[in-house]
Design a protein around this motif. Structure first.
Motif, PDB file in Angstrom:
ATOM      1  N   SER A 121       0.825  -1.208   0.000  1.00  0.00           N
ATOM      2  CA  SER A 121       0.000   0.000   0.000  1.00  0.00           C
ATOM      3  C   SER A 121       0.855   1.252   0.000  1.00  0.00           C
ATOM      4  O   SER A 121       1.707   1.432   0.851  1.00  0.00           O
ATOM      5  CB  SER A 121      -0.901   0.017   1.240  1.00  0.00           C
ATOM      6  OG  SER A 121      -1.472   1.312   1.375  1.00  0.00           O
ATOM      7  N   PHE A 123      -0.433   4.130   0.458  1.00  0.00           N
ATOM      8  CA  PHE A 123      -1.020   5.097   1.387  1.00  0.00           C
ATOM      9  C   PHE A 123      -0.624   4.788   2.829  1.00  0.00           C
ATOM     10  O   PHE A 123      -0.612   5.660   3.676  1.00  0.00           O
ATOM     11  CB  PHE A 123      -2.535   5.134   1.238  1.00  0.00           C
ATOM     12  CG  PHE A 123      -2.934   5.543  -0.148  1.00  0.00           C
ATOM     13  CD1 PHE A 123      -2.534   6.774  -0.649  1.00  0.00           C
ATOM     14  CD2 PHE A 123      -3.658   4.698  -0.963  1.00  0.00           C
ATOM     15  CE1 PHE A 123      -2.865   7.159  -1.950  1.00  0.00           C
ATOM     16  CE2 PHE A 123      -3.994   5.069  -2.253  1.00  0.00           C
ATOM     17  CZ  PHE A 123      -3.597   6.296  -2.746  1.00  0.00           C
ATOM     18  N   ARG A 124      -0.315   3.504   3.093  1.00  0.00           N
ATOM     19  CA  ARG A 124       0.250   3.184   4.388  1.00  0.00           C
ATOM     20  C   ARG A 124       1.739   3.513   4.366  1.00  0.00           C
ATOM     21  O   ARG A 124       2.338   3.800   5.390  1.00  0.00           O
ATOM     22  CB  ARG A 124       0.099   1.695   4.679  1.00  0.00           C
ATOM     23  CG  ARG A 124      -1.297   1.313   5.118  1.00  0.00           C
ATOM     24  CD  ARG A 124      -1.365  -0.197   5.220  1.00  0.00           C
ATOM     25  NE  ARG A 124      -2.736  -0.649   5.334  1.00  0.00           N
ATOM     26  CZ  ARG A 124      -3.320  -0.939   6.491  1.00  0.00           C
ATOM     27  NH1 ARG A 124      -2.666  -0.798   7.607  1.00  0.00           N
ATOM     28  NH2 ARG A 124      -4.563  -1.355   6.515  1.00  0.00           N
ATOM     29  N   SER A 140     -10.450   6.198  -3.209  1.00  0.00           N
ATOM     30  CA  SER A 140     -10.765   6.220  -1.784  1.00  0.00           C
ATOM     31  C   SER A 140     -12.163   5.646  -1.533  1.00  0.00           C
ATOM     32  O   SER A 140     -12.390   4.972  -0.533  1.00  0.00           O
ATOM     33  CB  SER A 140     -10.622   7.627  -1.210  1.00  0.00           C
ATOM     34  OG  SER A 140     -11.531   8.485  -1.845  1.00  0.00           O
ATOM     35  N   ALA A 143     -11.773   1.923  -1.809  1.00  0.00           N
ATOM     36  CA  ALA A 143     -11.061   1.420  -0.632  1.00  0.00           C
ATOM     37  C   ALA A 143     -12.040   1.286   0.536  1.00  0.00           C
ATOM     38  O   ALA A 143     -12.060   0.279   1.247  1.00  0.00           O
ATOM     39  CB  ALA A 143      -9.918   2.360  -0.259  1.00  0.00           C
ATOM     40  N   TRP A 144     -12.893   2.324   0.700  1.00  0.00           N
ATOM     41  CA  TRP A 144     -13.873   2.310   1.783  1.00  0.00           C
ATOM     42  C   TRP A 144     -14.826   1.133   1.605  1.00  0.00           C
ATOM     43  O   TRP A 144     -15.120   0.382   2.538  1.00  0.00           O
ATOM     44  CB  TRP A 144     -14.632   3.640   1.787  1.00  0.00           C
ATOM     45  CG  TRP A 144     -15.659   3.731   2.877  1.00  0.00           C
ATOM     46  CD1 TRP A 144     -15.435   4.064   4.187  1.00  0.00           C
ATOM     47  CD2 TRP A 144     -17.061   3.464   2.758  1.00  0.00           C
ATOM     48  NE1 TRP A 144     -16.602   4.028   4.887  1.00  0.00           N
ATOM     49  CE2 TRP A 144     -17.631   3.668   4.040  1.00  0.00           C
ATOM     50  CE3 TRP A 144     -17.891   3.077   1.704  1.00  0.00           C
ATOM     51  CZ2 TRP A 144     -18.988   3.499   4.277  1.00  0.00           C
ATOM     52  CZ3 TRP A 144     -19.239   2.908   1.955  1.00  0.00           C
ATOM     53  CH2 TRP A 144     -19.787   3.121   3.224  1.00  0.00           C
ATOM     54  N   SER A 147     -13.134  -2.159   2.315  1.00  0.00           N
ATOM     55  CA  SER A 147     -12.870  -2.281   3.752  1.00  0.00           C
ATOM     56  C   SER A 147     -14.126  -2.693   4.497  1.00  0.00           C
ATOM     57  O   SER A 147     -14.100  -3.550   5.381  1.00  0.00           O
ATOM     58  CB  SER A 147     -12.361  -0.955   4.324  1.00  0.00           C
ATOM     59  OG  SER A 147     -11.211  -0.549   3.636  1.00  0.00           O
ATOM     60  N   GLU A 153      -9.061  -3.188   6.989  1.00  0.00           N
ATOM     61  CA  GLU A 153      -8.847  -1.889   6.381  1.00  0.00           C
ATOM     62  C   GLU A 153      -8.011  -2.007   5.113  1.00  0.00           C
ATOM     63  O   GLU A 153      -6.894  -2.515   5.130  1.00  0.00           O
ATOM     64  CB  GLU A 153      -8.185  -0.925   7.360  1.00  0.00           C
ATOM     65  CG  GLU A 153      -8.580   0.505   7.030  1.00  0.00           C
ATOM     66  CD  GLU A 153      -7.544   1.510   7.475  1.00  0.00           C
ATOM     67  OE1 GLU A 153      -6.735   1.178   8.355  1.00  0.00           O
ATOM     68  OE2 GLU A 153      -7.544   2.612   6.912  1.00  0.00           O
ATOM     69  N   THR A 155      -6.445   0.290   2.102  1.00  0.00           N
ATOM     70  CA  THR A 155      -6.198   1.695   1.752  1.00  0.00           C
ATOM     71  C   THR A 155      -5.845   1.859   0.280  1.00  0.00           C
ATOM     72  O   THR A 155      -6.004   2.916  -0.290  1.00  0.00           O
ATOM     73  CB  THR A 155      -5.025   2.264   2.583  1.00  0.00           C
ATOM     74  OG1 THR A 155      -3.881   1.432   2.352  1.00  0.00           O
ATOM     75  CG2 THR A 155      -5.351   2.286   4.061  1.00  0.00           C
ATOM     76  N   ASP A 156      -5.378   0.766  -0.358  1.00  0.00           N
ATOM     77  CA  ASP A 156      -4.851   0.905  -1.716  1.00  0.00           C
ATOM     78  C   ASP A 156      -5.308  -0.240  -2.613  1.00  0.00           C
ATOM     79  O   ASP A 156      -4.515  -1.115  -2.974  1.00  0.00           O
ATOM     80  CB  ASP A 156      -3.317   0.945  -1.643  1.00  0.00           C
ATOM     81  CG  ASP A 156      -2.696   1.452  -2.923  1.00  0.00           C
ATOM     82  OD1 ASP A 156      -3.458   1.698  -3.878  1.00  0.00           O
ATOM     83  OD2 ASP A 156      -1.472   1.592  -2.970  1.00  0.00           O
ATOM     84  N   GLU A 199      -2.497  -5.723   3.888  1.00  0.00           N
ATOM     85  CA  GLU A 199      -1.710  -4.658   3.267  1.00  0.00           C
ATOM     86  C   GLU A 199      -0.400  -4.446   4.017  1.00  0.00           C
ATOM     87  O   GLU A 199      -0.349  -4.523   5.240  1.00  0.00           O
ATOM     88  CB  GLU A 199      -2.506  -3.354   3.267  1.00  0.00           C
ATOM     89  CG  GLU A 199      -3.507  -3.286   2.156  1.00  0.00           C
ATOM     90  CD  GLU A 199      -4.057  -1.885   1.998  1.00  0.00           C
ATOM     91  OE1 GLU A 199      -3.925  -1.079   2.932  1.00  0.00           O
ATOM     92  OE2 GLU A 199      -4.606  -1.606   0.925  1.00  0.00           O
TER      93      GLU A 199
END
Lengths: 247, 140
Positions: A121, A123-124, A140, A143-144, A147, A153, A155-156, A199
């Motif tokens: 990821s 974003f992490r 995003s 991703a939501w 998740s 979770e 993020t990517d 991730e």
């Protein structure tokens, strides 16, 4: 079949479309960051010297006679991995966006046996470049969505930087894999098929040379197509659990 | 009631479609499964002007005040069916094309590798598939 080795048999799968300019630097970096990995470059119908450059750098080269697109090329790599009996494969872009330091981070996560697929990821981790806003918003939202559904979770979801174990490679090698861009929908397919995905933070950089595959009107098409793909996966939940696997 | 002149035109067009489609199937340039919908379209074109009073009655029964509009409606439905069938065929074909390309690429890689290995260290290869050589075949 390759000879038996005491070490896990590891492969880096690198789909490449007209990346002759990037390959020398990218492959040199990989040799330093991830020694002990075999490398297969999937030349996805390139019109430049991608195949010749990759071969001269010691990579195994599979040249596709036509341009299949990212997913089709990556799946060819999965098939190569299954047929050559690899224990683990890391998929990595040939354009230099994926920092090779991530290879071991991803592989280690899979080695521990807690996950079947490790997704890098940005974003992490770190992202040293900019993206079009349509795509950023789309990502995003996806991703939501993923998740919420997988209760982990994410993020990517668009990250193509992934490590897969044998079971996941076999699952994707002949079926269950999209031919354009594996994405949020692919993560959902893995979830419903009972694979464990997590991730890992990695660094992604600006590409070294050439044109990105996400430009112009593509982001809008991408967002619409993604919603359709996610919807279809949700409709097919039951099918994925019993999906075809190669033994 | 549709004007006799346009009825003749429709009839001739229908005949032309039927002849063309059947001829292409005969020459194996068009597969039967794709010919079916075109034949249906050709038949409707040929028969509709012959039985235009039936067409008129159906149109009024459906609440269509202008009967030729029914013909247009049928034509659009027919075209959409044909196009949809083509979309299905394209999806199927590109799936098959993907698998073929992948296999071709993998086979070529394997072939290149085998050839390189053979050039590097030319070994004696058995002549027969079962691993025996021609001179080793036991005479019975």
């Amino acid at each position: 079949m390759p000879p038996e080795t005491p070490f896990p048999h590891r492969l880096i799968i690198m789909p490449a479309h007209n990346e002759a300019g990037n390959l020398p630097r990218v492959i040199a970096e990989i040799r330093v960051a991830a020694p002990g990995y075999d490398l297969v470059v999937i030349d996805d119908g390139s019109t430049d010297r991608t195949a010749a450059v990759a071969a001269s750098l010691g990579a195994a080269v599979v040249t596709l006679p036509v341009n299949l697109g990212y997913g089709g090329a990556v799946q060819t790599g999965f098939r190569y991995a299954v047929r050559h009996d690899y224990d683990l494969a890391v998929v990595m872009d040939a354009d230099g966006q994926h920092d090779p330091a991530g290879v071991n981070l991803l592989a280690n996560a899979v080695d521990k046996g807690e996950v079947d697929v490790a997704v890098g990821s940005r974003f992490r981790g770190r992202m040293d470049y900019h993206q079009p806003w349509v795509k950023r918003i789309g990502m995003s939202v996806f991703a939501w969505t993923v998740s919420r559904i997988t209760r982990r979770e994410v993020t990517d979801p668009t990250s193509g930087y992934q490590a897969l174990n044998r079971a996941a490679l076999r699952f994707f090698a002949y079926d269950n894999y999209p031919s354009d861009y594996p994405d949020a929908d692919t993560l959902l397919v893995l979830h419903y098929a009972g694979f464990r995905v997590s991730e890992i933070p990695v660094t992604m950089r600006e590409r070294i040379s050439g044109v990105s595959m996400h430009s112009g009107w593509k982001p809008i098409y991408y967002v619409l197509k993604m919603w359709l793909a996610i919807g279809i996966v949700l409709l097919r939940q039951g099918t994925h659990a019993s999906a075809h696997r190669v033994d | 009631m549709i004007d006799p002149r346009s009825r003749l035109l429709l009839f001739l067009m229908g005949l032309a479609v039927l002849i063309l489609v059947i001829n292409l199937v005969r020459k194996r340039q068009l597969q039967e499964r794709y010919a079916l919908l075109w034949l249906l379209a050709g038949l409707v074109l040929t028969l509709a002007p012959l039985f235009s009073n039936v067409l008129d009655r159906i149109a009024y029964a459906l609440g269509i005040d202008y009967p030729p509009a029914l013909l247009l409606l049928l034509a659009i439905i027919g075209l959409m069916l044909i196009i949809f069938q083509l979309s299905l065929a394209i999806s199927h074909n590109s799936d098959q094309l993907k698998v073929l390309s992948q296999e071709l690429g993998l086979l070529r890689q394997q072939l290149d590798k085998l050839q390189r290995e053979q050039v590097a260290q030319p070994e004696h290869l058995p002549d027969n598939e079962d691993g025996t050589d021609a001179d080793q075949i036991p005479y019975v």
